[in-house]
Design an enzyme around this catalytic site. Sequence first.
Site, PDB file in Angstrom:
ATOM      1  N   HIS A 415       0.825  -1.216   0.000  1.00 56.81           N
ATOM      2  CA  HIS A 415       0.000   0.000   0.000  1.00 56.81           C
ATOM      3  C   HIS A 415       0.860   1.267   0.000  1.00 56.81           C
ATOM      4  O   HIS A 415       0.357   2.368  -0.284  1.00 56.81           O
ATOM      5  CB  HIS A 415      -0.932  -0.001   1.209  1.00 56.81           C
ATOM      6  CG  HIS A 415      -2.219   0.736   0.978  1.00 56.81           C
ATOM      7  ND1 HIS A 415      -2.383   1.646  -0.049  1.00 56.81           N
ATOM      8  CD2 HIS A 415      -3.412   0.697   1.624  1.00 56.81           C
ATOM      9  CE1 HIS A 415      -3.601   2.133  -0.018  1.00 56.81           C
ATOM     10  NE2 HIS A 415      -4.255   1.572   0.983  1.00 56.81           N
ATOM     11  N   ASP A 419      -1.655   2.965  -4.297  1.00 57.37           N
ATOM     12  CA  ASP A 419      -2.876   3.497  -3.704  1.00 57.37           C
ATOM     13  C   ASP A 419      -4.020   3.096  -4.633  1.00 57.37           C
ATOM     14  O   ASP A 419      -3.822   2.352  -5.600  1.00 57.37           O
ATOM     15  CB  ASP A 419      -2.788   5.011  -3.510  1.00 57.37           C
ATOM     16  CG  ASP A 419      -2.442   5.749  -4.796  1.00 57.37           C
ATOM     17  OD1 ASP A 419      -2.600   5.166  -5.888  1.00 57.37           O
ATOM     18  OD2 ASP A 419      -2.023   6.919  -4.710  1.00 57.37           O
TER      19      ASP A 419
END
Length: 442
Positions: A415, A419
Site C-alpha cells: 500500500h 494506492d
Amino acid sequence: MQARWFSSTGLPPHMVIGMPALSPTMNQGNLTKWRKQEGDKIEVGDVICEIETDKATLEFESLEEGYLAKILVPEGSKDVQVGQPIFVTVEDSEDIAKIPADTSFRGEHDEDQSSGSAAQSVEVDAAEQSPALRHISPTAKMLIKEHGLDISLLKASGPRGTLLKGDVLAALKAGTASSSAKENTAPATPSPQPARDSQAQSLPTSQKSGTFEDMTNTQIRKVIAKRLLESKQTTPHLYLSKDVILDPLLAFRNELKEQHGVKVSVNDVVIKAVALALRNVPEANAYWDNAKEEAQKWDSVDISIAVATEKGLMTPIIRNADQKTISAISSEVKQLAEKARAGKLAPNEFQGGSFSISNLGMYPVDNFCAIINPPQAGILAVGRGNKVVEPVMNSDGTERAAVVTKMSLTLSADHRIFDGQVGGKFFRELALNFSDIRRLLL
C-alpha cells in the site's frame, strides 16, 4: 567463506574451511554431497561439495590448490551453521597423513572467528578499491593483510576474476603493490552467528505423541516461512480483485496452435499481459526503499513466476518480459521450471524480480490472495477459468444470455506503492490486454 592457514598448532600447515554463505540470506545449509574425497588433489575451480542453501542446491568451488586432508562434516549433514568448519586442506600430499583423524579443529575455528574482522576488512576494502575483484582466495587475503598491500594494484588471474595466492606472490616479487600499501584502520564487525531456535528443534522420541509425525523441513521451506511471516508483519498489504473474460485468450491460443504450430499456456499469455501493464503503469513497477522512505522505480520489468518443487516454492525470473514475445516467454518458462524442480537454478535466475505471479488455475481454486515477496511491491494471484452465463450485447443493442469463461485475478500490493489510483490504472491496462489480445503483439 571462512578459512585460515594454521602452522603453529603442532600440525603441518593446513587450511580450515568453513561453511560458506552462498546466498545473501543464508545462515545455515545442508551438505548434500561431497564431490571430492579425503586425499584428493584440488585445483582452482574444482567443485568440492554440493550445498543446499535457503534458495537452491549450489556447487562449492575451490579458490585454492591443495589436497583435501580431512572432511569434518559428513555427507547429508543438515543445518550446518555458516562459518562452521567443514573440511581441512594441506599444500603437500605428504602432510595428509599428519592430520590426525580425531582432531576437531574447533579451537582453531574459535581463533579464526576472533581474527575474522581483519580478514573481512580486507575483503570490504577490495570491493571498494577495485570493483573488478569480486573474489579473493583465503590465502591471498592473509598475504595482503600481512604485507599491507594495496589491493587496487593487484591483478587477478583466477576464474571469474578471483585473486589467487600466486597473484599476490607475483606482486610481492615484482614490488608492484607494496609501495602503495594501505593500512586497515577500522575492521569490519564480523557477522554474528545466529543461535539455533530451540523451538524449531524436533521433540525427543520419548516426548512424541503417537498421533503426530515430524515432517523434516528443507532449508528453502524454512526461509520461505520466515520471509512470508516478515512480509505480512512489515508490508501493508492492499488487496484488489477483478474478473476478466478469458475467451479471447483461449481463442488466441487455439489460433497459434492450429495455424502456426506454436503451443503456449494461459500462464505464458498472463505473464506477457502483466508485463505490458506494468510497463504502461511504471509507478506500479516499483519498490519501497526503507532507507530513503520513498518509492523507487525498477529499471526493467522482471516477472517472478511461482514454481512448486519438492523442496519448496521457487520463483525463477523472466527478465525484460515486456520486451519478449509470448513464444519466447513460453520457452524460457519451461526451461526455468525444469531447472527449478531439479534444484539447478543459478542465483541470477531467481534473485531479484520486480513483480510476481502465482497461478493456481490448474487446480480447483477460483480465487486466492498471495503474499508479497519483498522487496517487490506486488504479486498477482491467478485462479481457474469458470464458465458462467452473462448478458451480452448484440449488435442491434439488445441483450442475450451467453456462456463466457471468466478468470479471477487478485492483486496483493504494498500500500506504500499502490494506492487506489495506481491499482485502478494497473487493472485497467491488464483488463484491456485480456479483452484485446492484439495489444500483446505490438
